[in-house]
Enzyme design. Structure first.
Site, PDB file in Angstrom:
ATOM      1  N   ARG A 114       6.200 -12.252   9.111  1.00  0.00           N
ATOM      2  CA  ARG A 114       6.649 -11.894   8.385  1.00  0.00           C
ATOM      3  C   ARG A 114       7.922 -11.644   9.723  1.00  0.00           C
ATOM      4  O   ARG A 114       8.058 -11.858  10.640  1.00  0.00           O
ATOM      5  CB  ARG A 114       5.516 -10.826   9.400  1.00  0.00           C
ATOM      6  N   GLU A 135       1.232  -1.442   0.144  1.00  0.00           N
ATOM      7  CA  GLU A 135       0.356   0.042  -0.326  1.00  0.00           C
ATOM      8  C   GLU A 135       1.134   1.123   0.397  1.00  0.00           C
ATOM      9  O   GLU A 135       1.292   1.247   0.969  1.00  0.00           O
ATOM     10  CB  GLU A 135      -1.175   0.215   1.071  1.00  0.00           C
ATOM     11  N   LYS A 187       3.997   0.837   9.750  1.00  0.00           N
ATOM     12  CA  LYS A 187       4.346   1.715   8.858  1.00  0.00           C
ATOM     13  C   LYS A 187       3.933   3.116   9.630  1.00  0.00           C
ATOM     14  O   LYS A 187       4.135   4.106   9.622  1.00  0.00           O
ATOM     15  CB  LYS A 187       3.894   1.613   7.187  1.00  0.00           C
TER      16      LYS A 187
HETATM   17  P1  ATP Z   1       2.888  -2.199   7.591  1.00  0.00           P
HETATM   18  O1  ATP Z   1       2.269  -3.291   9.147  1.00  0.00           O
HETATM   19  O2  ATP Z   1       4.404  -1.997   7.429  1.00  0.00           O
HETATM   20  O3  ATP Z   1       2.451  -1.056   7.066  1.00  0.00           O
HETATM   21  P2  ATP Z   1       1.720  -3.750   5.790  1.00  0.00           P
HETATM   22  O4  ATP Z   1       1.461  -5.072   5.839  1.00  0.00           O
HETATM   23  O5  ATP Z   1       0.634  -2.858   6.066  1.00  0.00           O
HETATM   24  O6  ATP Z   1       2.597  -3.463   6.637  1.00  0.00           O
HETATM   25  P3  ATP Z   1       1.579  -3.816   2.989  1.00  0.00           P
HETATM   26  O7  ATP Z   1       2.470  -2.098   1.734  1.00  0.00           O
HETATM   27  O8  ATP Z   1       0.353  -3.692   2.839  1.00  0.00           O
HETATM   28  O9  ATP Z   1       2.312  -3.293   4.490  1.00  0.00           O
HETATM   29  O10 ATP Z   1       2.503  -4.461   2.843  1.00  0.00           O
HETATM   30  C1  ATP Z   1       3.102  -5.408   1.227  1.00  0.00           C
HETATM   31  C2  ATP Z   1       3.112  -6.815   1.096  1.00  0.00           C
HETATM   32  O11 ATP Z   1       4.425  -6.915   2.379  1.00  0.00           O
HETATM   33  C3  ATP Z   1       2.500  -7.626   2.474  1.00  0.00           C
HETATM   34  O12 ATP Z   1       2.205  -8.917   1.775  1.00  0.00           O
HETATM   35  C4  ATP Z   1       3.068  -8.214   3.732  1.00  0.00           C
HETATM   36  O13 ATP Z   1       2.223  -8.465   3.700  1.00  0.00           O
HETATM   37  C5  ATP Z   1       4.497  -7.885   2.963  1.00  0.00           C
HETATM   38  N1  ATP Z   1       5.021  -7.324   4.359  1.00  0.00           N
HETATM   39  C6  ATP Z   1       4.953  -6.184   5.281  1.00  0.00           C
HETATM   40  N2  ATP Z   1       5.621  -6.310   6.573  1.00  0.00           N
HETATM   41  C7  ATP Z   1       6.116  -7.322   6.189  1.00  0.00           C
HETATM   42  C8  ATP Z   1       7.082  -7.912   7.551  1.00  0.00           C
HETATM   43  N3  ATP Z   1       7.039  -7.705   8.494  1.00  0.00           N
HETATM   44  N4  ATP Z   1       7.439  -8.969   7.044  1.00  0.00           N
HETATM   45  C9  ATP Z   1       6.727  -9.744   5.916  1.00  0.00           C
HETATM   46  N5  ATP Z   1       6.383  -9.527   5.419  1.00  0.00           N
HETATM   47  C10 ATP Z   1       5.705  -8.002   5.116  1.00  0.00           C
HETATM   48 MG    MG Z   2      -0.998  -1.890   5.342  1.00  0.00          MG
END
Ligand code: ATP
Ligand code: MG
Length: 564
Positions: free
Chosen positions: A264, A37, A274
């Site tokens: 993760r 995102e 984020k």
């Molecule tokens: P955040 O909580 O940091 O915003 P998110 O999962 O909402 O993380 P996205 O931008 O939606 O962030 O993530 C894009 C991809 O990266 C998704 O497939 C997510 O599962 C993966 N991802 C995000 N954080 C991690 C992590 N700590 N370890 C492994 N994969 C991750």
């Molecule tokens: Mg997210």
């Protein structure tokens, strides 16, 4: 990048893909995607997902990985984030298949599928408030309560949904919900919201839409429209998988990707959310998203990490279904090994103490030849001026040395790295008793060899005081005091968790002259001090700024060993 020396990683997801290829499950295709995102910069956790998804595309014949922005939340998203994310993926060394994709590319199709679900009696417009929906959703032990709007007619639903799209209602007045089961043991299946009204401009679609689809509804459809075969996501989406499958089972679409969850990445001493990282930036606890203390790709890059070291790290931690917290030392070891093998050596005195070598004439400059790397000849040689006045580090002289102290002491000898043995003959102090300089003599016969019959154990680094560059050096430490990321993310105020000593700025450090031409991003081993790189933001030709990437050894591991 699989090479004979570096075999492709083995993990449970690749096992599943191998099996699917054997059974021809997806017509022998392998297609993954990386779907961030665009609401912040990528962090090292994303790197794990990037290496997994793009790594599969690199290793399997004809496999592809799409770059897709999951952009269904316009109020939190920004084109700057889009651009930084693309730059980071490229920097890590990956290439996506075809054009960059956006979930917003599919807003028309997503709308049509919603109409299909309404027509099938599988979706309805609900006019409860967000708060009422939350309240009637039930709990883990109690079922939810049916919405009073659940049995609206198809006709009424179509009319309301059309008018939602046309902008006739205010934010929050209605939502579109899937009609599944309010008594489902899985809360995600209790008539989840599919669409909400949001009068907000979107970075890709501008003002075309005022209703936006939810992640759980749009994600499986975007995957299917792109012909994704394996939709890899983190473990917290395991409970969402039934909804992923329900959505695809109830619309007319001829592709059904398989969602597979993996653990993760969590790292000690930092957070990966984020939202939390954004808070650090907006409250100015750090110098932007690319502050070298941040776990963002941009921050780690600015700190001096290489793409190879991050990919190596992701290989080492592997892919599993078990949540673990990785020690920061594991990441640091990856860059330490990379820079040990590849960074040229240089000398820089962080805490200078003037040494006057009285046996060297004031007008004499002797150019000494140094090799840039002990093992890699291709890194070449350089010349370092040896002059009457030099700097050594204050910590390399002790007036009252502890036992076993091997460096310079009054009346003692030490070897200057790559140069001569010097002997300290006089300690010059100011009126307050502070040491201002040392008066020494050098032994001409000791260049490159030990003096006969004398054992000189200590070797210290130095630079010419009359022919050097004045630089700023920034020393970094853990951004957070606690090692447990959960403690950090749950802390009432993130401020209370910050390590007050995470940044130490050293001004007027003295670097050897050859560093004067260093460019942003160049990395070096400063002998005996650690690995450093030229800051890509604040460094200028007139005023070089170096970031310490990592220390020479894992000092934290030692401290922890001692405490244990
Ligand atoms: P955040 O909580 O940091 O915003 P998110 O999962 O909402 O993380 P996205 O931008 O939606 O962030 O993530 C894009 C991809 O990266 C998704 O497939 C997510 O599962 C993966 N991802 C995000 N954080 C991690 C992590 N700590 N370890 C492994 N994969 C991750
Ligand atoms: Mg997210």
């Amino acid at each position: 990048m699989t090479t004979p020396e570096k075999p492709a990683p083995v993990n449970f997801i690749r096992h599943i893909i191998n099996q699917d290829l054997e059974t021809n499950k997806h017509g022998g295709r392998v297609a993954t995607r990386f779907p961030p995102e665009p609401n912040g910069y990528l962090h090292i956790g994303h790197a794990k997902s990037i290496c997994l998804n793009f790594g599969i595309a690199e290793d399997y014949p004809n496999a592809t990985c799409n770059m897709r922005f999951d952009d269904t939340n316009p109020t939190k998203e920004d084109i700057d984030y889009v651009n930084s994310i693309l730059a980071d993926v490229h920097w890590l060394g990956f290439e996506w298949a075809g054009d960059v994709k956006y979930t917003s590319d599919y807003f028309d199709q997503l709308y049509d599928y919603a109409v299909e679900l309404i027509n099938k009696g599988k979706a309805y417009v609900c006019s409860l408030s967000a708060e009422e929906i939350r309240r009637t959703r039930g709990t883990l032990t109690e079922p939810g309560i049916d919405s009073p709007y659940r049995n609206r007619s198809v006709k009424e639903n179509l009319d309301l949904f059309t008018r939602m799209r046309a902008g006739e209602f205010k934010d929050g007045e209605h939502v579109l919900r899937a009609k599944i089961d309010m008594a489902s043991p899985n809360i995600n299946m209790r008539d989840p919201v599919m669409y909400r009204i949001l009068h907000a401009s979107h970075h890709q679609t501008a003002d075309k839409w005022c209703i936006y689809p939810m992640y759980d509804y749009s994600h499986p459809i975007a995957d299917a429209l792109e012909g994704i075969t394996h939709s890899l996501c983190t473990l917290e989406f395991e409970d969402h998988r039934p909804l992923y499958d329900w959505t695809l089972d109830n619309i007319t679409i001829d592709c059904h990707p398989q969602q597979i969850e993996f653990a993760r990445l969590s790292l000690e001493h930092t957070v990966m959310s984020k939202r939390k990282l954004n808070e650090l930036v907006t409250r100015k606890f750090v110098d932007g998203w690319d502050d070298p203390r941040m776990p963002t790709i941009a921050g780690i890059r600015r700190r001096g990490y290489t793409p190879e070291s991050i990919r190596d790290f992701c290989d080492r931690i592997g892919i599993t279904k078990v949540d673990t917290v990785i020690e920061m030392g594991v990441l640091e070891n990856c860059i330490r090994e990379d820079l040990d093998a590849n960074a040229p050596r240089a000398m820089c005195v962080l805490n200078p103490l003037k040494v006057v070598i009285e046996s060297v004439p004031a007008d004499k400059t002797e150019m000494l030849v140094f090799i840039n790397h002990p093992k890699t000849e291709t890194l070449g040689k350089r010349e370092i001026p040896f002059t009457r006045e030099i700097y050594i580090d204050r910590s390399d002289f002790e007036e009252n040395p502890p036992k076993d102290y091997k460096r310079l002491i009054p009346g003692g000898e030490v070897r200057l790295r790559g140069a001569y043995v010097i002997k300290c003959e006089q300690v010059v102090k100011d009126n307050d008793g502070n040491i201002i300089e040392l008066r020494c003599r050098h032994d001409e016969k000791t260049l490159g060899k030990n003096p006969e019959g004398r054992k000189v154990k200590g070797v210290i680094h130095w630079v010419s005081a009359t022919d050097c560059v004045d630089v700023e050096v920034r020393l970094y430490d853990r951004l957070f005091r606690a090692d447990d990321p959960l403690v950090i993310s749950k802390s009432a105020d993130i401020k209370d968790q910050l390590n007050p000593d995470s940044l130490v700025i050293m001004e007027h450090c003295k670097a050897e002259k050859s560093l004067g031409t260093a460019k942003a991003g160049d990395t070096f081993q400063f002998e005996r001090e650690g690995y450093f790189c030229v800051d890509n933001r604040h460094s200028t030709a007139e005023r070089l700024v170096f970031n310490r990437t990592v220390t020479l050894r894992d000092t934290w591991a030692k401290i922890q060993e001692k405490q244990a």
